[in-house]
Scaffold this active site. Structure first.
Site, mmCIF file in Angstrom:
data_model
loop_
_atom_site.group_PDB
_atom_site.id
_atom_site.type_symbol
_atom_site.label_atom_id
_atom_site.label_comp_id
_atom_site.label_asym_id
_atom_site.label_seq_id
_atom_site.Cartn_x
_atom_site.Cartn_y
_atom_site.Cartn_z
ATOM 1 N N PRO A 1 1.020 -0.731 -0.037
ATOM 2 C CG PRO A 1 -0.148 -1.281 2.359
ATOM 3 C CD PRO A 1 1.322 -1.684 0.995
ATOM 4 C CB CYS A 2 3.057 2.658 -2.609
ATOM 5 S SG CYS A 2 1.818 2.453 -4.012
ATOM 6 C CG HIS A 3 -2.810 3.291 -0.822
ATOM 7 N ND1 HIS A 3 -2.555 1.935 -1.356
ATOM 8 C CD2 HIS A 3 -3.561 3.004 -0.112
ATOM 9 C CE1 HIS A 3 -3.445 1.246 -0.593
ATOM 10 N NE2 HIS A 3 -4.240 1.906 -0.261
#
Lengths: 215, 268
Positions: free
Chosen positions: B167-169
């Protein structure tokens, strides 16, 4: 097996780079072995694919000199035969033995050997079907010897290596297997000299005929 | 066939003729199993339809690009053959869906071969951020023991080959702005975080008024604003803080769950 030696060397040098060439060179062969041992195309596909995967995993654990020395023909045949044996055992637990599936390859004709008349294509297809069905009635150990020696074309020594049995045993098993196949094919109800004018037109009894001829 | 045919054509030749061709997919299947080729199939995500590539080692690539572009970028970046499939394997699809819905026990195998240890450390750390929460780039840098590498953390996240699953977001700028997102820019980032239940507008509003951390005047603990502990603090006990130094001076200690780091990149 000259190309196999070169391929083993390439696998030893760079497994990931050379493995796709091994897959290309061996897929048909291992599928054929599995199909003629098991008689079921889906099972054969699973076994052949699994054999290639096992071979890869085994080689990732080998030092390069050991990979270079692999005799790919017998080695891969041996992996395939073992996986087919396990698959058959699992089947036998669920199903009574000798549940033969039809093994006609629709649309596949063997290459012409130049000696057969063109109008015998249907005959040859029939031969293939009957022979494939007869192979499946051989005891597993005999069947494996015949398939590796005469369908796959390994030498007696290579077949012995692949199956882990002495060459003498292989020779005896192949001999016995061929004799049984001949006896079965000759005992078919449809066999026997047909009247000459009907030779290529007479309707034939299909697949199940061979089963009725079995003990 | 007759008995005479058998004599004309030896049994050995008939046996040889039983050789046949393998199904077209067998070889590719073996290569996929050992991780030397990949398949890809569509997956429904909060950002709409995406495509997921995988092989026997795990998920290797996720992108919202259309198939032609997906294949081209996969080949350029990963370099393996790839072929379209109808659907993901059931188990893998279920594991990814559970992951995306916040179940961190769902194990999604990832194939991250060919990436640097630094990149993998960054992505592994991002996997620890709970759904619906965000942390600054500096937090990742501090947590992986490279507090000065904030910019490199941003680059590694931009190169994340498996967005949404990693989850780089959930990693944002230290000034509280959402920052860039590899899978469609800041708007897409806002949408994914919104789908996870985060009020991004409120977060950005607070950030723009200089608030970087939230403290509780009863526990005297200071957190990242989206930490689940910070969100439990009721309105009248909620204290917005501009820096950890200021919080420390007022007698606040950093939260043990979200382990806040100061904007400069040093751990508190």
């Amino acid at each position: 097996m000259e190309p196999d030696v070169a391929l083993a060397t390439q696998l030893a040098r760079d497994l990931d780079a050379a493995f796709p060439r091994l897959v290309e060179a061996q897929a048909d062969r291992l599928y054929t072995i599995a199909l003629r041992l098991l008689g079921d195309r889906r099972d054969a596909e699973e076994v052949a694919q699994d054999a290639l995967v096992r071979a890869y995993r085994a080689m990732t654990g080998y030092p390069p000199p050991r990979i270079a020395e692999l005799r790919l023909g017998p080695w891969l045949a041996s992996i395939t035969v073992n996986l087919a044996r396990n698959k058959r055992r699992r089947h036998d637990d669920r199903n009574p033995p000798l549940a033969l599936e039809p093994i006609v390859e629709a649309g596949f004709d063997p290459p012409s050997d130049g000696r057969s008349r063109p109008d015998t294509t249907a005959d040859r297809r029939e031969t293939k079907r009957e022979l494939a069905a007869a192979l499946l009635t051989l005891p597993p150990a005999v069947r494996a010897a015949v398939v590796l020696r005469h369908v796959d074309g390994l030498s007696v020594a290579e077949t012995a290596e692949a199956l882990g049995r002495p060459e003498g045993t292989i020779k005896a098993q192949v001999h016995r297997g061929l004799a049984r196949l001949r006896a079965q094919l000759e005992a078919r109800p449809s066999a026997g000299p047909p009247s000459p004018e009907l030779a290529s037109h007479a309707p034939r009894r299909r697949g199940p005929a061979i089963l009725e001829a079995l003990p | 066939m007759t008995t005479t045919d058998l004599i004309d054509r030896p049994l050995e030749a008939d046996l040889r003729a039983l050789r046949t061709s393998a199904p077209a997919d067998l070889g590719l299947g073996a290569l996929v199993d050992v991780g030397l080729a990949d398949r890809y199939a569509p997956l429904a995500t909060p950002l709409g339809r995406a495509f997921v590539a995988w092989n026997g080692r795990g998920v290797s690539w996720i992108s919202a690009a259309e198939p032609a572009e997906f294949e081209a970028s996969f080949r350029a970046r990963v370099g393996r053959p790839i072929r379209a499939a109808d659907a993901l394997p059931d188990r893998l699809a279920r594991a990814i869906e559970r992951r995306l819905s916040g179940d961190r026990r769902a194990r999604v195998p990832l194939d991250l071969r060919g990436h640097t240890p630094f990149e993998i450390a960054v992505w592994t750390k991002a996997l620890e951020i709970p759904r619906g929460e965000v942390r600054p780039y500096a937090w990742i840098a501090a947590e992986i023991g490279r507090p000065r590498a904030v910019r490199a953390v941003g680059t590694a996240l931009a190169h994340n080959p498996v967005p949404l699953v990693v989850p780089c977001h959930r990693v944002v700028r230290s000034d509280g702005k959402l920052g860039q997102y590899s899978m469609g820019g800041p708007d897409a980032k806002r949408r994914v975080l919104g789908a996870e239940g985060l009020d991004t507008a409120a977060l950005e509003r607070e950030a723009s008024s200089g608030i970087r951390f939230i403290g509780s005047d009863t526990t005297h603990i200071v957190c990242h604003p989206t930490c689940r502990d910070a969100r439990r603090v009721t309105g009248r006990h909620r204290v917005g803080v501009g820096s950890l130094e200021a919080a420390a001076a007022a007698g606040y200690r950093p939260c043990r769950h979200c382990r806040p780091v100061s904007v400069s990149g040093r751990a508190a």
